[in-house]
Scaffold this active site. Structure first.
Site, PDB file in Angstrom:
ATOM      1  N   ASP A  95      37.726  24.345  45.614  1.00  0.00           N
ATOM      2  CA  ASP A  95      39.065  23.663  44.965  1.00  0.00           C
ATOM      3  C   ASP A  95      38.851  23.898  43.612  1.00  0.00           C
ATOM      4  OD1 ASP A  95      40.251  22.882  47.444  1.00  0.00           O
ATOM      5  OD2 ASP A  95      40.522  21.074  46.484  1.00  0.00           O
TER       6      ASP A  95
ATOM      7  N   TYR B 272      30.085  18.757  58.584  1.00  0.00           N
ATOM      8  CA  TYR B 272      31.381  18.652  59.048  1.00  0.00           C
ATOM      9  C   TYR B 272      31.233  18.599  60.732  1.00  0.00           C
ATOM     10  CZ  TYR B 272      34.334  19.826  55.445  1.00  0.00           C
ATOM     11  OH  TYR B 272      35.264  20.044  54.095  1.00  0.00           O
TER      12      TYR B 272
ATOM     13  N   LYS C 254      21.296  21.601  47.726  1.00  0.00           N
ATOM     14  CA  LYS C 254      20.766  20.654  47.161  1.00  0.00           C
ATOM     15  C   LYS C 254      19.519  20.583  47.772  1.00  0.00           C
ATOM     16  CE  LYS C 254      22.125  17.419  45.112  1.00  0.00           C
ATOM     17  NZ  LYS C 254      21.832  17.300  43.481  1.00  0.00           N
TER      18      LYS C 254
ATOM     19  N   ASP D  95      25.451  20.945  42.267  1.00  0.00           N
ATOM     20  CA  ASP D  95      26.027  20.011  41.233  1.00  0.00           C
ATOM     21  C   ASP D  95      26.154  20.638  39.748  1.00  0.00           C
ATOM     22  OD1 ASP D  95      23.338  19.864  41.295  1.00  0.00           O
ATOM     23  OD2 ASP D  95      23.075  17.538  40.520  1.00  0.00           O
TER      24      ASP D  95
ATOM     25  N   ASP E 299      33.903  23.563  50.452  1.00  0.00           N
ATOM     26  CA  ASP E 299      34.919  22.947  50.297  1.00  0.00           C
ATOM     27  C   ASP E 299      35.223  22.642  48.863  1.00  0.00           C
ATOM     28  OD1 ASP E 299      37.276  21.974  51.340  1.00  0.00           O
ATOM     29  OD2 ASP E 299      36.328  19.791  51.389  1.00  0.00           O
TER      30      ASP E 299
HETATM   31  C1  IPM Z   1      39.931  23.338  53.409  1.00  0.00           C
HETATM   32  C2  IPM Z   1      40.425  21.738  53.871  1.00  0.00           C
HETATM   33  C3  IPM Z   1      39.978  21.249  55.197  1.00  0.00           C
HETATM   34  C4  IPM Z   1      38.442  21.327  54.921  1.00  0.00           C
HETATM   35  C5  IPM Z   1      40.401  20.032  55.740  1.00  0.00           C
HETATM   36  C6  IPM Z   1      41.868  19.991  55.814  1.00  0.00           C
HETATM   37  C7  IPM Z   1      39.562  20.017  57.180  1.00  0.00           C
HETATM   38  O1  IPM Z   1      40.210  20.734  52.822  1.00  0.00           O
HETATM   39  O2  IPM Z   1      40.299  24.155  54.209  1.00  0.00           O
HETATM   40  O3  IPM Z   1      39.538  23.265  52.332  1.00  0.00           O
HETATM   41  O4  IPM Z   1      37.842  20.297  54.431  1.00  0.00           O
HETATM   42  O5  IPM Z   1      37.564  22.278  55.192  1.00  0.00           O
HETATM   43 MN    MN Z   2      39.523  21.989  51.135  1.00  0.00          MN
END
Ligand code: IPM
Ligand code: MN
Ligand code: NAD
Length: 364
Positions: free
Chosen positions: A252, A141, A192, A224, A248
């Site tokens: 999710d 990042y 990884k 993975d 990240d």
């Molecule tokens: C998160 C989001 C952010 C990230 C984006 C919006 C910069 O996806 O907080 O999970 O990638 O960290």
């Molecule tokens: Mn995210």
């Protein structure tokens, strides 16, 4: 004692879900006597539209002086054409970096009444309680060099750099081991190492830090494979520690185990006693923004995390979590967690119901 809190609703559903969090703050003021000094500011696309930048110097300075920041969400198609460094997301990344919020705690807890909202079989998620510890201020990042180059042959090259130093790895590893000590004593480090030197360094250095925590069981899992195991048998995990990008993605994935992205709160922490930022894991959900259908629970639970980790109000944090649990048990659902036979409610009604449940929880 006064708690100072900067509220940054942001874009898309951000303002809608933040209204509900603010009502919980008002409840804490009037019913629990908590003393908040609130500030509000713009971030992301909203700040870009007003000031031409996604995070103004004033807002950043304010963020540095308050005890905590509560952020809604940033981003949306409206700003898709804006230069990278002025995109809404750049405002969020700048807050994390400037406040040195290197440790992102993303708890994935499945409320019992939502086991059937998950895309996984109920028996796989019933009782689920995972803590993802995502490194938040390093890795690909922020690594340099980065950019898009024009090449002499007319083609282009996009560059990002995955980079970690030993101090960056050590400090996030300590956070994970300390948290595991208060939980079930297990850390899974995800990397990884089979393809990336930065991953190999990650693995070696996490292993070194583990020696200081003899009571914690550490294992390593390729990222993975970790994604696969999260949807195969998620209850095998206690604490997962991983880098910025894998964290990240894996968070999710973990969100869907709990029923919806709209359920997952997070805390971004730096050095002890320093700045902190609390935000839902989800984004600005442009597809449903402005319709009063977004789930405000992730934001309200993020406020609960602020009460626990910054304001030392563990009792009130528990009350909020209990209120959310009881509203869900009562059968109310926003669209994202809707199930047959349950009552579909708006953002506002979900907020109303959580406030009523808070009254009830605090009276018992
Ligand atoms: C998160 C989001 C952010 C990230 C984006 C919006 C910069 O996806 O907080 O999970 O990638 O960290
Ligand atoms: Mn995210
Ligand atoms: P998203 O999280 O905004 O939405 C993904 C899906 O989940 C959508 O269908 C959305 O409707 C649903 N969803 C998300 N939150 C919800 C909620 N509270 N209630 C009900 N449904 C919800 O991800 P995206 O669509 O990939 O990204 C949209 C924008 O948000 C992008 O600009 C992205 O960069 C940004 N984003 C911001 C943050 C943040 O501010 N922390 C996090 C992730 C994405």
């Amino acid at each position: 004692m006064t708690h100072s809190l900067l509220i940054l609703p942001g874009d898309g559903i951000g303002p809608e879900i933040m209204v509900e969090a603010r009502r919980v703050i008002d409840w804490l003021r009037t019913k629990r006597g908590l003393n908040f000094t609130l500030y509000e500011g713009l971030v992301g696309g909203a700040a870009y539209d007003a000031y031409g930048v996604p995070l103004s110097d004033n807002t950043l300075e304010l963020a540095k002086t308050v005890d905590a920041v509560l952020l809604g969400a940033v981003g949306g198609p409206k700003w898709a054409g804006v230069d990278y460094d002025k995109r809404p997301e750049a405002g969020l990344l700048a807050l994390r970096k400037e406040l040195e919020l290197f440790a992102n705690l993303r708890p994935a807890i499945c409320f019992e009444s939502l086991v059937n909202s998950s895309s996984l079989k109920p028996e796989l998620v019933s009782g689920l309680d995972i803590m993802i510890v995502r490194e938040l201020t390093g890795g690909v990042y922020f690594g340099k060099p980065r950019g898009i180059e024009d090449l002499p042959d007319g083609s282009r090259r996009g560059i990002n750099t995955q980079v970690y130093t030993t101090p960056e790895i050590h400090r996030i590893a300590h956070v994970a081991f300390e948290l595991a000590g208060k939980r079930r004593g297990r850390v899974t480090s995800s990397d990884k190492a089979n393809v990336m030197e930065s991953g190999l360094l990650w693995r070696e250095e996490v292993t070194k830090i583990a020696r200081q925590y003899p009571d914690i069981k550490l294992d390593h899992m390729l990222a993975d494979s970790c994604a696969m195991q999260l949807v195969r048998a998620p209850k095998q995990f206690d604490v997962i520690v991983t880098d910025n990008l894998f964290g990240d993605i894996l968070s999710d994935v973990a969100a869907m185990l709990t029923g919806s992205l709209g359920m997952l709160p997070s805390a971004a922490l730096g050095v002890r006693g320093g700045a902190a930022m609390y935000e839902p894991v989800h984004g600005s959900a442009p597809d449903i923004a402005g319709q009063n259908v977004a789930n405000p629970i992730a934001t309200i639970l993020s406020l609960a995390m602020a009460l626990r980790y910054t304001f030392d109000c563990g009792e009130e944090a528990r009350m909020i979590e209990d209120a959310v649990r009881s509203v869900l048990a009562g059968g109310l659902r926003t669209t994202d967690i809707m199930q047959p036979g349950k009552a579909r409610v708006s953002t506002t009604v979900m907020g109303d119901s959580i406030l009523r449940a808070l009254d009830h929880v605090s009276a018992t």
